[in-house]
Every structure is written in structure tokens, then in C-alpha cells.
Design a protein around this motif. Sequence first.
Motif, mmCIF file in Angstrom:
data_model
loop_
_atom_site.group_PDB
_atom_site.id
_atom_site.type_symbol
_atom_site.label_atom_id
_atom_site.label_comp_id
_atom_site.label_asym_id
_atom_site.label_seq_id
_atom_site.Cartn_x
_atom_site.Cartn_y
_atom_site.Cartn_z
ATOM 1 N N GLY A 162 3.233 7.613 -8.822
ATOM 2 C CA GLY A 162 2.007 7.402 -8.070
ATOM 3 C C GLY A 162 1.543 8.669 -7.385
ATOM 4 O O GLY A 162 1.905 9.788 -7.789
ATOM 5 N N SER A 163 0.756 8.504 -6.333
ATOM 6 C CA SER A 163 0.180 9.647 -5.631
ATOM 7 C C SER A 163 1.262 10.628 -5.200
ATOM 8 O O SER A 163 2.194 10.276 -4.485
ATOM 9 N N ARG B 291 0.520 7.374 -12.978
ATOM 10 C CA ARG B 291 -0.359 6.207 -12.882
ATOM 11 C C ARG B 291 -1.845 6.591 -12.790
ATOM 12 O O ARG B 291 -2.715 5.912 -13.344
ATOM 13 N N HIS B 292 -2.121 7.668 -12.055
ATOM 14 C CA HIS B 292 -3.509 8.074 -11.833
ATOM 15 C C HIS B 292 -3.987 9.124 -12.828
ATOM 16 O O HIS B 292 -5.080 9.679 -12.662
ATOM 17 N N SER C 207 8.605 1.881 -10.240
ATOM 18 C CA SER C 207 7.353 2.389 -9.689
ATOM 19 C C SER C 207 7.645 3.242 -8.465
ATOM 20 O O SER C 207 8.468 2.880 -7.624
ATOM 21 N N SER D 58 5.325 4.972 -5.448
ATOM 22 C CA SER D 58 3.946 5.012 -4.979
ATOM 23 C C SER D 58 3.874 5.272 -3.484
ATOM 24 O O SER D 58 4.804 4.963 -2.738
ATOM 25 N N CYS E 299 2.251 4.631 0.274
ATOM 26 C CA CYS E 299 1.792 3.421 0.958
ATOM 27 C C CYS E 299 1.585 3.726 2.437
ATOM 28 O O CYS E 299 2.037 4.738 2.965
ATOM 29 N N THR F 59 -1.808 -0.076 -5.599
ATOM 30 C CA THR F 59 -1.519 0.054 -7.032
ATOM 31 C C THR F 59 -0.389 -0.807 -7.592
ATOM 32 O O THR F 59 -0.256 -0.895 -8.806
ATOM 33 N N ASN F 60 0.416 -1.440 -6.772
ATOM 34 C CA ASN F 60 1.548 -2.187 -7.330
ATOM 35 C C ASN F 60 1.153 -3.512 -7.962
ATOM 36 O O ASN F 60 1.954 -4.142 -8.659
ATOM 37 N N SER G 195 10.115 -1.215 -7.145
ATOM 38 C CA SER G 195 9.119 -0.314 -6.567
ATOM 39 C C SER G 195 9.661 0.403 -5.341
ATOM 40 O O SER G 195 10.195 -0.231 -4.429
#
Length: 290
Positions: free
Chosen positions: A11-12, A54-55, A85, A87, A89, A186-187, A203
Motif C-alpha cells: 500500500g501507500s 496496490r496503487h 496486505s 497498508s 491507516c 483499501t482493505n 493485513s
Amino acid sequence: MSTWTLGIIGGSGLYALDGLSDVRTETVETPWGTPSAPLTRGRLNGIELVFLPRHGAGHAIPPSQIPFRANIAALKMAGCTDLLSVSACGSLREDLPPGHFVLVDQYVDRTMGRERSFFGTGCVAHVPLAQPVCSRLAGLAADAGEAEAVPVTRGGTYLAMEGPQFSTRAESELYRQWGMDVIGMTNMPEARLAREAELPYASIAMVTDYDCWRDEGESVDVAAVLAVMQSNTVAAKRLLARLAATLAQTPRTASPDGIETCLDSAIITPPTARDRSMLERLKVIAGRVL
């Protein structure tokens, strides 16, 4: 002895992995379109990894336009046995500060308009989702974080919001009243789709900020988020390297949560009523039961 092929959805902040050997790139096309980016395959500390940002390259895809179905299908087609995952948050609890990692075990889905299922007209399925993550994979990831001195909380509820805007203060306060722990974009429906694909999913939610609930003078600031994100990414890479080493020494058996066989009793449309074109699409994620 069965072996692990771990799919990692970055993720980010996590757009690549360090230390991979035998690296190769695969361009995949799925029945649900093209995933966010080509897959990167390689070996890390003895196990096969498949990485997908993901992005996309350069973080060009916003949350609501992530091709979630294509991403999960591509990782299934690549032979992944499990999905992890990673990410960013926001935190909805004082005791989950920026820099803290949460191994999510529950979700509340507040997203809108995203395609949430591989199934549909012509073949209907209802998979169980009471326990949306794989307890074994989440536990191993938490163990790896603790071994690397990463601040980790085992378990937490992730509020999935639509975005791309951050919360209003009223929303943030409401989610706290609901008992949510972290918030992200995104999850979901990612976890739902992983379950339909019979892929054990866990995650790691990396806290970057306190959302906007703390006081009137504080709200989410992208510059501050990016600064925390950088240090979180360094810690995440350490955790993943430790996890890979652990998996290399751990024989893979079926998930204790029965995830790899969840479609056995989930498809409700009888064979005589199933649409052939739908079945053709579904083969890549549900071929075992079709």
C-alpha cells in the motif's frame, strides 16, 4: 511438504521490496482486467514472493479506482498460497500512535460502489466472512514484527471508508463511538475477494496519523503522513524479511480457518442453471469447485 508462495499487496509507501533474488516481472491479464501493476516475483530468505503495488507505479491509482478483482485474480493466477496486505491507516485510539502496526482481524465496510464479488448473475455464491483474516498468517506476521522490535497490536477492527478525502471530525468521532480501532481506504473489498478466491489473507495496518478526532486544532496532514510513512516502510520491510525466514522453516498446511475450501458450500446456483460465460471467467479463482 507444501511450500509457501506469499503474495504481498503493498500500500501507500511500500512500492517495492528489498533483498529479492531471482527477480522477474510478469505482466498478467485477468478476466477482470489488468491489475494495478505488473507482478514482481522473487525469493526472499528462502521463500517465493509475489509483490503487487496496490496503487500502481508512482501511486497513480486512487482508492476507489483500484482494480481489486483483477489484483486478487492475478495473485491467484500467479500461484500464491497466501496474501499479506500492507497498508497505511489512521488511528482511532490514543494507544495506537503513529508508527504502530495493527494486525487487523475484523472489518466494517463503509465503501460504496466498488465491485465486491467475483460472482454474479449466472453463478451466485455466499462465502462466510465472520472471521475475515487468516489467524495463522496474522499471528506469524505479528510474531515477525515483535522479533524485529516493531510495535505491534494483535487484532483490531479496520473501518474501510471510501475516500479519497479524509474523514470529517463528526465521522471520526462516530467511528470511535462504534469501537473502531483504525481507519483506511483499501482493505475492502480486497479481503472479501481474497476469501472468494480461497486465499488466506492477513493485513498489516501501519498507523500514520490520528485521523482528526483528537482536538479542534488537529487534522490529517499529508506532509506529516508521508514522514511517518517513510519510517513505517522501513519497519515493514524488516518485518517481511523476518516473516519470510520464518515461513521458509515452517511447513505450509491448510489454513486452520478452512479458507482454502470455503467455496465447497458457498455456491448456491445449481450446475444446470449456471451461465457458461460466467463459469469461464470464474475458472481462475474457483476452478477447484467448478
